[in-house]
Write a protein that holds these residues in place. Structure first.
Motif, PDB file in Angstrom:
ATOM      1  N   ALA A 195       0.821  -1.212   0.000  1.00 54.36           N
ATOM      2  CA  ALA A 195       0.000   0.000   0.000  1.00 54.36           C
ATOM      3  C   ALA A 195       0.860   1.269   0.000  1.00 54.36           C
ATOM      4  N   LYS A 196       2.071   1.159   0.520  1.00 57.91           N
ATOM      5  CA  LYS A 196       2.998   2.294   0.550  1.00 57.91           C
ATOM      6  C   LYS A 196       3.889   2.350  -0.687  1.00 57.91           C
ATOM      7  N   GLY A 197       3.710   1.400  -1.617  1.00 53.97           N
ATOM      8  CA  GLY A 197       4.482   1.403  -2.854  1.00 53.97           C
ATOM      9  C   GLY A 197       5.803   0.652  -2.785  1.00 53.97           C
ATOM     10  N   ALA A 198       6.003  -0.155  -1.761  1.00 47.36           N
ATOM     11  CA  ALA A 198       7.252  -0.908  -1.611  1.00 47.36           C
ATOM     12  C   ALA A 198       7.397  -1.944  -2.723  1.00 47.36           C
ATOM     13  N   LYS A 199       8.629  -2.176  -3.107  1.00 49.48           N
ATOM     14  CA  LYS A 199       8.937  -3.191  -4.123  1.00 49.48           C
ATOM     15  C   LYS A 199       9.709  -4.361  -3.521  1.00 49.48           C
ATOM     16  N   ASP A 200      10.767  -4.071  -2.795  1.00 53.96           N
ATOM     17  CA  ASP A 200      11.593  -5.093  -2.141  1.00 53.96           C
ATOM     18  C   ASP A 200      11.774  -4.686  -0.689  1.00 53.96           C
ATOM     19  N   SER A 201      11.195  -5.469   0.211  1.00 51.52           N
ATOM     20  CA  SER A 201      11.171  -5.109   1.624  1.00 51.52           C
ATOM     21  C   SER A 201      11.940  -6.094   2.490  1.00 51.52           C
ATOM     22  N   LEU A 202      12.542  -5.539   3.525  1.00 48.95           N
ATOM     23  CA  LEU A 202      13.090  -6.340   4.602  1.00 48.95           C
ATOM     24  C   LEU A 202      11.954  -6.491   5.602  1.00 48.95           C
ATOM     25  N   VAL A 203      11.531  -7.719   5.859  1.00 50.05           N
ATOM     26  CA  VAL A 203      10.451  -7.977   6.810  1.00 50.05           C
ATOM     27  C   VAL A 203      11.071  -8.664   8.019  1.00 50.05           C
ATOM     28  N   LEU A 204      10.912  -8.030   9.178  1.00 47.91           N
ATOM     29  CA  LEU A 204      11.437  -8.583  10.419  1.00 47.91           C
ATOM     30  C   LEU A 204      10.278  -9.136  11.235  1.00 47.91           C
ATOM     31  N   TYR A 205      10.339 -10.423  11.504  1.00 47.61           N
ATOM     32  CA  TYR A 205       9.317 -11.072  12.325  1.00 47.61           C
ATOM     33  C   TYR A 205      10.019 -11.870  13.407  1.00 47.61           C
ATOM     34  N   ARG A 206       9.857 -11.418  14.634  1.00 47.17           N
ATOM     35  CA  ARG A 206      10.529 -12.018  15.785  1.00 47.17           C
ATOM     36  C   ARG A 206      12.020 -12.120  15.537  1.00 47.17           C
ATOM     37  N   ASP A 207      12.550 -13.315  15.428  1.00 49.25           N
ATOM     38  CA  ASP A 207      13.988 -13.503  15.249  1.00 49.25           C
ATOM     39  C   ASP A 207      14.317 -13.940  13.817  1.00 49.25           C
ATOM     40  N   VAL A 208      13.462 -13.541  12.864  1.00 45.86           N
ATOM     41  CA  VAL A 208      13.653 -13.926  11.466  1.00 45.86           C
ATOM     42  C   VAL A 208      13.600 -12.679  10.593  1.00 45.86           C
ATOM     43  N   ALA A 209      14.555 -12.565   9.688  1.00 47.10           N
ATOM     44  CA  ALA A 209      14.561 -11.486   8.699  1.00 47.10           C
ATOM     45  C   ALA A 209      14.329 -12.110   7.333  1.00 47.10           C
ATOM     46  N   MET A 210      13.423 -11.498   6.568  1.00 42.74           N
ATOM     47  CA  MET A 210      13.117 -12.008   5.233  1.00 42.74           C
ATOM     48  C   MET A 210      13.187 -10.862   4.241  1.00 42.74           C
ATOM     49  N   ILE A 211      13.746 -11.133   3.081  1.00 46.39           N
ATOM     50  CA  ILE A 211      13.680 -10.180   1.979  1.00 46.39           C
ATOM     51  C   ILE A 211      12.521 -10.641   1.113  1.00 46.39           C
ATOM     52  N   VAL A 212      11.560  -9.715   0.883  1.00 46.40           N
ATOM     53  CA  VAL A 212      10.340 -10.059   0.169  1.00 46.40           C
ATOM     54  C   VAL A 212      10.190  -9.187  -1.062  1.00 46.40           C
ATOM     55  N   ASN A 213       9.956  -9.826  -2.209  1.00 51.63           N
ATOM     56  CA  ASN A 213       9.580  -9.105  -3.414  1.00 51.63           C
ATOM     57  C   ASN A 213       8.090  -8.855  -3.277  1.00 51.63           C
ATOM     58  N   VAL A 214       7.731  -7.605  -2.991  1.00 56.29           N
ATOM     59  CA  VAL A 214       6.348  -7.265  -2.646  1.00 56.29           C
ATOM     60  C   VAL A 214       5.368  -7.478  -3.798  1.00 56.29           C
ATOM     61  N   PRO A 215       5.651  -6.991  -5.026  1.00 57.66           N
ATOM     62  CA  PRO A 215       4.666  -7.200  -6.106  1.00 57.66           C
ATOM     63  C   PRO A 215       4.353  -8.676  -6.364  1.00 57.66           C
ATOM     64  N   ASN A 216       5.347  -9.551  -6.228  1.00 57.63           N
ATOM     65  CA  ASN A 216       5.148 -10.986  -6.445  1.00 57.63           C
ATOM     66  C   ASN A 216       4.747 -11.720  -5.177  1.00 57.63           C
ATOM     67  N   ARG A 217       4.798 -11.005  -4.032  1.00 57.12           N
ATOM     68  CA  ARG A 217       4.471 -11.581  -2.723  1.00 57.12           C
ATOM     69  C   ARG A 217       5.314 -12.828  -2.454  1.00 57.12           C
ATOM     70  N   THR A 218       6.600 -12.726  -2.774  1.00 58.07           N
ATOM     71  CA  THR A 218       7.505 -13.864  -2.659  1.00 58.07           C
ATOM     72  C   THR A 218       8.659 -13.556  -1.715  1.00 58.07           C
ATOM     73  N   VAL A 219       8.846 -14.442  -0.732  1.00 61.62           N
ATOM     74  CA  VAL A 219      10.012 -14.349   0.150  1.00 61.62           C
ATOM     75  C   VAL A 219      11.193 -14.866  -0.656  1.00 61.62           C
ATOM     76  N   VAL A 220      12.191 -14.012  -0.838  1.00 65.76           N
ATOM     77  CA  VAL A 220      13.347 -14.356  -1.666  1.00 65.76           C
ATOM     78  C   VAL A 220      14.410 -15.072  -0.840  1.00 65.76           C
ATOM     79  N   THR A 221      14.633 -14.613   0.391  1.00 62.64           N
ATOM     80  CA  THR A 221      15.575 -15.275   1.284  1.00 62.64           C
ATOM     81  C   THR A 221      15.164 -15.009   2.716  1.00 62.64           C
ATOM     82  N   ALA A 222      15.676 -15.824   3.628  1.00 65.94           N
ATOM     83  CA  ALA A 222      15.345 -15.697   5.045  1.00 65.94           C
ATOM     84  C   ALA A 222      16.576 -15.996   5.891  1.00 65.94           C
TER      85      ALA A 222
END
Length: 129
Positions: free
Chosen positions: A81-108
């Motif tokens: 909704a904010k226009g992000a394309k590639d986001s670092l998503v931090l959830y508890r003790d896990v970091a994920m790089i997510v391709n937002v338009p494809n809704r795909t976790v690229v690495t964790a």
């Protein structure tokens, strides 16, 4: 070791085994109920995991519960909704790089792996509460 709702250990004993078709050539493979349900959750989720990310999660013993996947997917909705394309998503003790338009976790990465790690080629970061 991961703390909270993430499982850092192997799953408990399998409750039963079923045979599911493994290939179009009629072969079969034994798949436990828990493995099938986790696969089904990933396929039905509003979030996909790349082959690389799935391998990293498996290697690090990280498994998400359905409600955790929903929270992460909701965070990605906010990033989108904010226009992000590639986001670092931090959830508890896990970091994920997510391709937002494809809704795909690229690495964790787990907590140990992300120490002194530099994240590049991202345009946003989302902390999942």
């Amino acid at each position: 070791m991961l703390v909270g709702h993430l499982a850092a250990s192997r799953p408990g004993p399998v409750q039963g085994r079923r045979t599911y078709p493994a290939s179009s050539d009629g072969g079969t493979a034994a798949v436990s109920e828990s493995e099938k349900s986790f696969r089904t959750l990933l396929e039905e989720a509003r979030l996909k995991f790349s082959h690389h990310a799935a391998q990293r999660l498996e290697q690090r013993g990280i498994r998400f519960q359905p409600e955790q996947l929903d929270r992460i997917a909701s965070a990605i909705d906010q990033a989108e909704a904010k226009g992000a394309k590639d986001s670092l998503v931090l959830y508890r003790d896990v970091a994920m790089i997510v391709n937002v338009p494809n809704r795909t976790v690229v690495t964790a990465l787990d907590g140990t792996s992300m120490r002194e790690h530099v994240f590049t080629q991202i345009d946003s970061a989302v902390v999942v509460g």
